[in-house]
Enzyme design. Structure first.
Site, PDB file in Angstrom:
ATOM      1  N   GLU A  15      37.067  21.397   9.303  1.00 19.38           N
ATOM      2  CA  GLU A  15      38.457  21.094   8.935  1.00 19.38           C
ATOM      3  C   GLU A  15      38.897  19.652   9.155  1.00 19.38           C
ATOM      4  O   GLU A  15      39.807  19.393   9.951  1.00 19.38           O
ATOM      5  CB  GLU A  15      39.408  22.016   9.718  1.00 19.38           C
ATOM      6  CG  GLU A  15      39.187  23.475   9.468  1.00 19.38           C
ATOM      7  CD  GLU A  15      40.246  24.365  10.125  1.00 19.38           C
ATOM      8  OE1 GLU A  15      41.069  23.858  10.914  1.00 19.38           O
ATOM      9  OE2 GLU A  15      40.258  25.563   9.830  1.00 19.38           O
ATOM     10  N   GLU A  53      35.701  30.896   8.568  1.00 18.83           N
ATOM     11  CA  GLU A  53      36.653  31.384   9.577  1.00 18.83           C
ATOM     12  C   GLU A  53      37.690  32.243   8.885  1.00 18.83           C
ATOM     13  O   GLU A  53      38.191  31.890   7.814  1.00 18.83           O
ATOM     14  CB  GLU A  53      37.438  30.239  10.254  1.00 18.83           C
ATOM     15  CG  GLU A  53      36.679  29.466  11.294  1.00 18.83           C
ATOM     16  CD  GLU A  53      37.510  28.353  11.931  1.00 18.83           C
ATOM     17  OE1 GLU A  53      38.755  28.471  12.011  1.00 18.83           O
ATOM     18  OE2 GLU A  53      36.904  27.351  12.331  1.00 18.83           O
TER      19      GLU A  53
HETATM   20  C1  GBH Z   1      41.225  26.755  12.935  1.00 16.97           C
HETATM   21  O1  GBH Z   1      42.221  25.905  12.475  1.00 16.97           O
HETATM   22  C2  GBH Z   1      40.294  26.009  13.832  1.00 16.97           C
HETATM   23  O2  GBH Z   1      39.119  25.633  13.146  1.00 16.97           O
HETATM   24  C3  GBH Z   1      39.945  26.762  15.089  1.00 16.97           C
HETATM   25  O3  GBH Z   1      39.356  25.895  16.004  1.00 16.97           O
HETATM   26  C4  GBH Z   1      41.175  27.430  15.647  1.00 16.97           C
HETATM   27  O4  GBH Z   1      40.935  28.034  16.887  1.00 16.97           O
HETATM   28  C5  GBH Z   1      41.614  28.469  14.647  1.00 16.97           C
HETATM   29  O5  GBH Z   1      41.810  27.909  13.400  1.00 16.97           O
HETATM   30  C6  GBH Z   1      42.888  29.194  15.043  1.00 16.97           C
HETATM   31  O6  GBH Z   1      43.967  28.345  15.095  1.00 16.97           O
HETATM   32  O7  GBH Z   1      51.334  28.118   7.323  1.00 16.97           O
HETATM   33  O8  GBH Z   1      52.457  28.849   9.308  1.00 16.97           O
HETATM   34  O9  GBH Z   1      50.811  30.237   8.306  1.00 16.97           O
HETATM   35  C7  GBH Z   1      43.149  26.511  11.633  1.00 16.97           C
HETATM   36  C8  GBH Z   1      44.308  25.622  11.346  1.00 16.97           C
HETATM   37  C9  GBH Z   1      46.626  25.489  10.878  1.00 16.97           C
HETATM   38  C10 GBH Z   1      45.338  27.331   9.963  1.00 16.97           C
HETATM   39  C11 GBH Z   1      47.864  26.110  10.370  1.00 16.97           C
HETATM   40  C12 GBH Z   1      46.570  27.941   9.455  1.00 16.97           C
HETATM   41  C13 GBH Z   1      48.838  27.725   8.811  1.00 16.97           C
HETATM   42  C14 GBH Z   1      50.016  28.120   9.586  1.00 16.97           C
HETATM   43  N1  GBH Z   1      45.445  26.226  10.777  1.00 16.97           N
HETATM   44  N2  GBH Z   1      47.716  27.212   9.563  1.00 16.97           N
HETATM   45  S1  GBH Z   1      51.236  28.870   8.564  1.00 16.97           S
END
Ligand code: GBH
Length: 438
Positions: free
Chosen positions: A159, A352
């Site tokens: 990411e 993931e």
């Molecule tokens: C991943 O990031 C990472 O790779 C991992 O390390 C982490 O533990 C895992 O996810 C869980 O967080 O639009 O309000 O629904 C994911 C990053 C950021 C995914 C925000 C989904 C949307 C939030 N993300 N997101 S929302």
């Protein structure tokens, strides 16, 4: 509380890769046996992590990896996606740990799928500097030289979109910079690092190479032109900025002046052909025109002054993190990807997918995963070449700025005793895998 349906999950093609994912900084601990990373410096600053915790011990996986490999074997997964800590590899003997882990995985019949960078940049390095991409390729060559005789599937980066947005634009992740659009060189240098890493891996004869990019459908808040335009810009920044250069060999229009001046010359490296494309998917995002106020993005404050605003998605259940549960958006994402990139899109692996809920009897997690696996099957039926699915995560772990307050694991971890306890979802996934093989 919603229950998973009792209909059996449709059958996936033979050879489909079922797995679970983790990352080094989130589970390993043993921080004294590696160099510091930007995350160690970040978590040491007061107020950065919700519960004031650090990942110095985390799940203590470095000392308990045998137990964790046994959990993987008990689950019956084909593959395990973990990440290699660059700061650990820089420490004398640091690669020995991964050497043992890979041996143990192979002995347990679980295919190792290492990610070479999952946000724990060695302290002192900086993605705003181009030279970091070159350092990364050297490190990747070293890892491939040591593990390449047993590892046949690699992931370069996790990411870069989130690492750029959260770490360099909004400052809620390490290294804590709040550069907004001036963060984009960090994105470019990560993409360059990816391309150089692909070349280093190919030079070492390593097998199948992919990347794990965060993607999600962007839904306009309304059909109004201002909302549609704002949503389009958001989609460009979080999705296309990272997929277009990799798959089409060009940046989308509208970001040129935000990238380093010589970025175009690197596109050939960045677009090195991939064997497969990893997608991390959690939720769609609803986006509208700016409102002149801060908005909430899954618990992250988006400042006013951006050319878009993130809006709440109504009408769906939400996880403990507040993220909406929309399995159909996974089908939508993949069919849109296929339409946009056509034959330039290599086979896709979901690297993931998961959710945060409390409790050992985690029926909500089962419902989430059940819904998403079915949605994935619908993408397959619609003609998307999907080859694998990895649940985030094997273990409850250090959830970045949320510390230990969000639990994504199929296995519960008591962070006092470090005791592991499989949740109901672990048993559910094991039965899904068994049925797929039976
Ligand atoms: C991943 O990031 C990472 O790779 C991992 O390390 C982490 O533990 C895992 O996810 C869980 O967080 O639009 O309000 O629904 C994911 C990053 C950021 C995914 C925000 C989904 C949307 C939030 N993300 N997101 S929302």
């Amino acid at each position: 509380r919603r229950m998973a349906t009792t209909n059996p999950i449709p059958r996936f093609p033979a050879g489909f890769l079922w797995g679970v994912s983790t990352s080094a900084h989130q589970i390993e601990g043993a921080a004294d046996a590696r160099e510091p990373s930007v995350w160690d410096a970040f978590t040491a600053e007061p107020g950065r992590v919700r519960d004031g915790s650090t990942a110095a011990v985390a799940c203590d996986h470095v000392h308990r990896h045998r137990e964790d490999v046994a959990l993987l074997a008990g689950l019956g997964v084909d593959a395990y996606r973990f990440s290699v800590s660059w700061p650990r590899v820089r420490t004398p003997g640091g690669l020995d740990f991964y050497d043992r882990l890979v041996d143990d995985l192979c002995a347990a019949g679980v295919r190792p799928v290492p990610t070479l960078f999952h946000w724990d940049l060695p302290a002192g390095l900086d993605w705003l500097e181009r030279s970091t991409a070159e350092r990364f390729a050297e490190y990747v060559g070293e890892v491939a030289g040591r593990l390449g005789d047993r590892v046949t599937k690699w992931i370069t980066l996790n990411e870069p979109a989130e690492h750029t947005l959260l770490g360099h634009a909004l400052g809620v992740h390490a290294p804590g910079r709040e550069l907004l659009f001036d963060a984009l060189p960090a994105a470019h240098h990560q993409l360059l690092a990816h391309g150089l890493a692909v070349r280093a891996l190919r030079a070492s004869g390593a097998g199948d190479i992919g990347i794990a990019n965060s993607h999600g459908p962007t839904w306009p808040a309304s059909p109004d032109r201002a909302d549609v335009e704002a949503a389009g810009f958001y989609d460009l920044l979080l999705n296309r900025l990272f997929a277009d250069p990799l798959l089409l060999g060009r940046y989308p229009e509208g970001v040129d002046e935000l990238l380093p001046g010589d970025a175009g010359a690197d596109l050939e490296v960045i677009a090195e052909p991939l064997d497969w494309y990893g997608v991390n998917y959690y939720a769609p995002t609803r986006v509208g025109a700016p409102r002149g106020t801060e908005t909430d993005f899954g618990g992250v404050r988006m400042p006013a002054g951006l050319p878009f605003s993130v809006r709440e998605i109504e009408g769906y259940p939400v996880t403990d993190f507040g993220w909406p549960v929309v399995p159909g958006a996974l089908t939508e994402l993949l069919t849109d990807f296929r339409a946009r990139y056509g034959d330039r899109l290599p086979p896709v692996v979901i690297t993931e997918n998961g959710c945060s809920y409390e409790g050992l009897d985690d029926q909500d997690r089962i419902a989430y995963l059940d819904g998403h696996v079915r949605a994935l099957h619908r993408a397959l039926e619609a003609g998307v070449d999907v080859r694998g699915y990895f649940v985030w995560s094997l273990l409850d772990n250090f959830e970045w700025a949320e510390g230990y307050t969000r639990r994504f694991g199929l296995v519960h971890v008591d962070f006092e005793t470090l005791r592991r306890t499989p949740k109901a979802s672990y048993g559910w996934f094991r039965e899904v895998l068994r049925a797929q093989r039976g």
